[in-house]
Design a protein around this motif. Structure first.
Motif, PDB file in Angstrom:
ATOM      1  N   VAL A  36       0.919  -1.175  -0.018  1.00  0.00           N
ATOM      2  CA  VAL A  36       0.064   0.011  -0.003  1.00  0.00           C
ATOM      3  C   VAL A  36       1.056   1.037   0.035  1.00  0.00           C
ATOM      4  N   TYR A  37       0.585   2.228  -0.960  1.00  0.00           N
ATOM      5  CA  TYR A  37       1.269   3.573  -0.688  1.00  0.00           C
ATOM      6  C   TYR A  37       0.345   4.539  -1.024  1.00  0.00           C
ATOM      7  N   TYR A  38       0.662   5.964  -0.763  1.00  0.00           N
ATOM      8  CA  TYR A  38      -0.057   7.043  -1.173  1.00  0.00           C
ATOM      9  C   TYR A  38       0.729   8.171  -1.378  1.00  0.00           C
ATOM     10  N   ILE A  39       0.127   8.933  -2.309  1.00  0.00           N
ATOM     11  CA  ILE A  39       0.548  10.022  -2.816  1.00  0.00           C
ATOM     12  C   ILE A  39       0.052  11.608  -2.453  1.00  0.00           C
ATOM     13  N   TYR A  40       0.567  12.302  -2.105  1.00  0.00           N
ATOM     14  CA  TYR A  40      -0.069  13.477  -1.504  1.00  0.00           C
ATOM     15  C   TYR A  40       0.728  14.781  -1.691  1.00  0.00           C
ATOM     16  N   ARG A  47       3.225  16.308 -13.447  1.00  0.00           N
ATOM     17  CA  ARG A  47       2.547  15.217 -13.592  1.00  0.00           C
ATOM     18  C   ARG A  47       3.529  13.959 -13.261  1.00  0.00           C
ATOM     19  N   ARG A  48       2.930  12.818 -13.092  1.00  0.00           N
ATOM     20  CA  ARG A  48       3.864  11.610 -12.318  1.00  0.00           C
ATOM     21  C   ARG A  48       3.303  10.450 -13.100  1.00  0.00           C
ATOM     22  N   GLY A  49       3.818   9.681 -13.015  1.00  0.00           N
ATOM     23  CA  GLY A  49       3.759   8.064 -13.624  1.00  0.00           C
ATOM     24  C   GLY A  49       4.610   7.965 -15.023  1.00  0.00           C
ATOM     25  N   PHE A  50       3.889   8.101 -16.068  1.00  0.00           N
ATOM     26  CA  PHE A  50       4.675   7.833 -17.302  1.00  0.00           C
ATOM     27  C   PHE A  50       5.510   6.583 -17.381  1.00  0.00           C
ATOM     28  N   SER A  52       4.194   1.941 -17.522  1.00  0.00           N
ATOM     29  CA  SER A  52       3.438   0.733 -17.350  1.00  0.00           C
ATOM     30  C   SER A  52       3.953  -0.267 -16.491  1.00  0.00           C
ATOM     31  N   HIS A  53       3.221  -1.084 -15.931  1.00  0.00           N
ATOM     32  CA  HIS A  53       3.796  -2.479 -15.330  1.00  0.00           C
ATOM     33  C   HIS A  53       3.556  -3.649 -16.217  1.00  0.00           C
ATOM     34  N   ARG A  54       4.742  -4.618 -16.105  1.00  0.00           N
ATOM     35  CA  ARG A  54       4.517  -5.646 -17.025  1.00  0.00           C
ATOM     36  C   ARG A  54       3.405  -6.724 -16.289  1.00  0.00           C
ATOM     37  N   GLU A  55       3.332  -6.800 -14.882  1.00  0.00           N
ATOM     38  CA  GLU A  55       2.636  -7.686 -14.318  1.00  0.00           C
ATOM     39  C   GLU A  55       1.570  -7.175 -13.249  1.00  0.00           C
ATOM     40  N   LEU A  56       2.157  -6.206 -12.413  1.00  0.00           N
ATOM     41  CA  LEU A  56       1.478  -5.534 -11.313  1.00  0.00           C
ATOM     42  C   LEU A  56      -0.137  -5.086 -11.588  1.00  0.00           C
ATOM     43  N   GLN A  57      -0.754  -5.348 -10.645  1.00  0.00           N
ATOM     44  CA  GLN A  57      -2.379  -4.794 -10.475  1.00  0.00           C
ATOM     45  C   GLN A  57      -2.383  -3.970  -9.575  1.00  0.00           C
ATOM     46  N   ALA A  59      -5.105  -1.063  -7.627  1.00  0.00           N
ATOM     47  CA  ALA A  59      -6.370  -0.018  -7.319  1.00  0.00           C
ATOM     48  C   ALA A  59      -5.833   1.068  -6.806  1.00  0.00           C
ATOM     49  N   LEU A  60      -6.771   2.308  -7.681  1.00  0.00           N
ATOM     50  CA  LEU A  60      -6.263   3.633  -7.314  1.00  0.00           C
ATOM     51  C   LEU A  60      -7.472   4.170  -6.649  1.00  0.00           C
ATOM     52  N   ILE A  61      -7.369   4.761  -5.444  1.00  0.00           N
ATOM     53  CA  ILE A  61      -8.474   5.286  -4.657  1.00  0.00           C
ATOM     54  C   ILE A  61      -7.989   6.642  -4.153  1.00  0.00           C
ATOM     55  N   GLU A  98      -0.659   8.207 -16.508  1.00  0.00           N
ATOM     56  CA  GLU A  98       0.051   9.438 -16.088  1.00  0.00           C
ATOM     57  C   GLU A  98      -1.043  10.050 -14.915  1.00  0.00           C
ATOM     58  N   MET A  99      -0.326  10.442 -13.941  1.00  0.00           N
ATOM     59  CA  MET A  99      -1.488  11.213 -12.932  1.00  0.00           C
ATOM     60  C   MET A  99      -0.985  12.755 -12.989  1.00  0.00           C
ATOM     61  N   TYR A 100      -2.123  13.544 -13.057  1.00  0.00           N
ATOM     62  CA  TYR A 100      -1.831  14.981 -12.942  1.00  0.00           C
ATOM     63  C   TYR A 100      -3.183  15.857 -12.679  1.00  0.00           C
ATOM     64  N   PRO A 115       4.965  -6.420  -4.308  1.00  0.00           N
ATOM     65  CA  PRO A 115       5.956  -5.792  -3.627  1.00  0.00           C
ATOM     66  C   PRO A 115       6.547  -4.785  -4.807  1.00  0.00           C
ATOM     67  N   TYR A 116       7.285  -3.812  -4.253  1.00  0.00           N
ATOM     68  CA  TYR A 116       7.851  -2.861  -5.079  1.00  0.00           C
ATOM     69  C   TYR A 116       9.033  -3.712  -6.018  1.00  0.00           C
ATOM     70  N   ASP A 117       8.966  -3.447  -7.308  1.00  0.00           N
ATOM     71  CA  ASP A 117       9.916  -4.249  -8.039  1.00  0.00           C
ATOM     72  C   ASP A 117      10.246  -3.417  -9.079  1.00  0.00           C
TER      73      ASP A 117
HETATM   74  C1  T46 Z   1       2.229   3.585 -10.106  1.00  0.00           C
HETATM   75  C2  T46 Z   1       1.471   4.962  -9.899  1.00  0.00           C
HETATM   76  C3  T46 Z   1       0.182   4.945  -9.734  1.00  0.00           C
HETATM   77  C4  T46 Z   1       9.352   2.824  -3.622  1.00  0.00           C
HETATM   78  O1  T46 Z   1      10.487   2.932  -3.029  1.00  0.00           O
HETATM   79  N1  T46 Z   1       8.350   1.861  -3.320  1.00  0.00           N
HETATM   80  C5  T46 Z   1       7.292   1.946  -3.810  1.00  0.00           C
HETATM   81  O2  T46 Z   1       6.374   1.040  -3.461  1.00  0.00           O
HETATM   82  C6  T46 Z   1       6.741   2.926  -4.752  1.00  0.00           C
HETATM   83  C7  T46 Z   1       5.579   3.075  -5.405  1.00  0.00           C
HETATM   84  C8  T46 Z   1       7.855   3.856  -5.051  1.00  0.00           C
HETATM   85  N2  T46 Z   1       8.904   3.751  -4.511  1.00  0.00           N
HETATM   86  C9  T46 Z   1      10.051   4.740  -4.920  1.00  0.00           C
HETATM   87  C10 T46 Z   1      10.598   4.610  -6.038  1.00  0.00           C
HETATM   88  C11 T46 Z   1      10.717   6.223  -6.616  1.00  0.00           C
HETATM   89  O3  T46 Z   1      12.149   6.399  -6.088  1.00  0.00           O
HETATM   90  O4  T46 Z   1       9.448   6.058  -4.865  1.00  0.00           O
HETATM   91  C12 T46 Z   1       9.641   7.018  -5.817  1.00  0.00           C
HETATM   92  C13 T46 Z   1       9.061   7.384  -6.485  1.00  0.00           C
HETATM   93  O5  T46 Z   1       8.169   6.482  -7.622  1.00  0.00           O
HETATM   94  P1  T46 Z   1       7.599   6.676  -8.781  1.00  0.00           P
HETATM   95  O6  T46 Z   1       8.297   7.800  -9.600  1.00  0.00           O
HETATM   96  O7  T46 Z   1       7.442   5.505  -9.583  1.00  0.00           O
HETATM   97  O8  T46 Z   1       6.019   7.214  -8.666  1.00  0.00           O
HETATM   98  P2  T46 Z   1       5.113   7.489  -9.594  1.00  0.00           P
HETATM   99  O9  T46 Z   1       4.134   8.377  -8.841  1.00  0.00           O
HETATM  100  O10 T46 Z   1       5.355   8.029 -10.785  1.00  0.00           O
HETATM  101  O11 T46 Z   1       4.260   6.176  -9.799  1.00  0.00           O
HETATM  102  C14 T46 Z   1       3.710   5.414  -8.660  1.00  0.00           C
HETATM  103  C15 T46 Z   1       4.160   4.061  -8.744  1.00  0.00           C
HETATM  104  O12 T46 Z   1       5.317   3.760  -8.626  1.00  0.00           O
HETATM  105  C16 T46 Z   1       3.311   3.277  -9.814  1.00  0.00           C
HETATM  106  O13 T46 Z   1       3.652   1.976  -9.607  1.00  0.00           O
HETATM  107  O14 T46 Z   1       1.359   3.012 -10.838  1.00  0.00           O
HETATM  108  O15 T46 Z   1       2.410   5.638  -8.780  1.00  0.00           O
END
Ligand code: T46
Length: 146
Positions: A36-40, A47-50, A52-57, A59-61, A98-100, A115-117
């Motif tokens: 679980v993680y959260y962005i705030y 703009r974040r994201g940019f 895709s994931h190969r396997e990960l599923q 849910a964004l709330i 992409e999230m913006y 887990p994170y990979d």
């Molecule tokens: C996604 C979108 C919706 C970790 O160390 N552990 C984690 O579980 C995550 C998610 C990130 N990190 C580190 C890796 C980077 O150094 O946190 C930093 C920021 O990650 P990132 O640039 O990938 O963040 P977003 O907002 O672009 O993407 C995230 C998720 O990474 C991604 O899986 O789908 O949110």
């Protein structure tokens, strides 16, 4: 909706003391929740994201405030505005996101199936496009449940 994405309505328990939304793995959310993680506090114009994931599923709330999510495959794209804590956007494998336009008060909660990979990320759009075209041609069986 773009292939391998769907919107879910979450059940809300409302009483005179407020609202409560339970989230359970393999029940409310159709996968094991391993992370679980959260962005705030995302600044205006960011703009974040940019990737895709190969396997990960996932849910964004958006549990507070508002955020736009661009979902995209080589064939289609859709932008979704998340602004309701009782809705979840499911994103399966091989979807570019992409999230913006995060509002000042936005909190984006993400439930992830693994887990994170870093090796599961595709961060270069041209690499994504090539892999996704092959994957989308052959991999209906990986579609997330609807
Ligand atoms: C996604 C979108 C919706 C970790 O160390 N552990 C984690 O579980 C995550 C998610 C990130 N990190 C580190 C890796 C980077 O150094 O946190 C930093 C920021 O990650 P990132 O640039 O990938 O963040 P977003 O907002 O672009 O993407 C995230 C998720 O990474 C991604 O899986 O789908 O949110």
């Amino acid at each position: 909706m773009v292939r391998n994405t769907s919107m879910m309505k979450l059940k809300v328990f409302t009483d005179q003391w407020g609202h409560l939304v339970p989230v359970e793995e393999n029940h409310t959310i159709p996968f094991d929740i391993k992370r679980v993680y959260y962005i705030y506090h995302v600044e205006k114009g960011v703009r974040r994201g940019f990737h895709s994931h190969r396997e990960l599923q996932q849910a964004l709330i958006c549990v507070h405030g508002e955020v736009k999510i661009l979902t995209k495959t080589p064939e289609e794209e859709l932008t979704i505005c998340l602004n309701n804590p009782s809705e979840a956007l499911l994103i399966g494998p091989m979807v570019w996101r992409e999230m913006y336009d995060f509002s000042d008060d936005a909190v984006l909660l993400v439930l992830a199936s693994e887990p994170y990979d870093e090796s599961d990320y595709i961060r270069d759009y041209s690499v994504y496009e090539k892999e996704a075209k092959n994957w989308l041609r052959s991999a209906q069986i990986h579609d997330i449940p609807r």
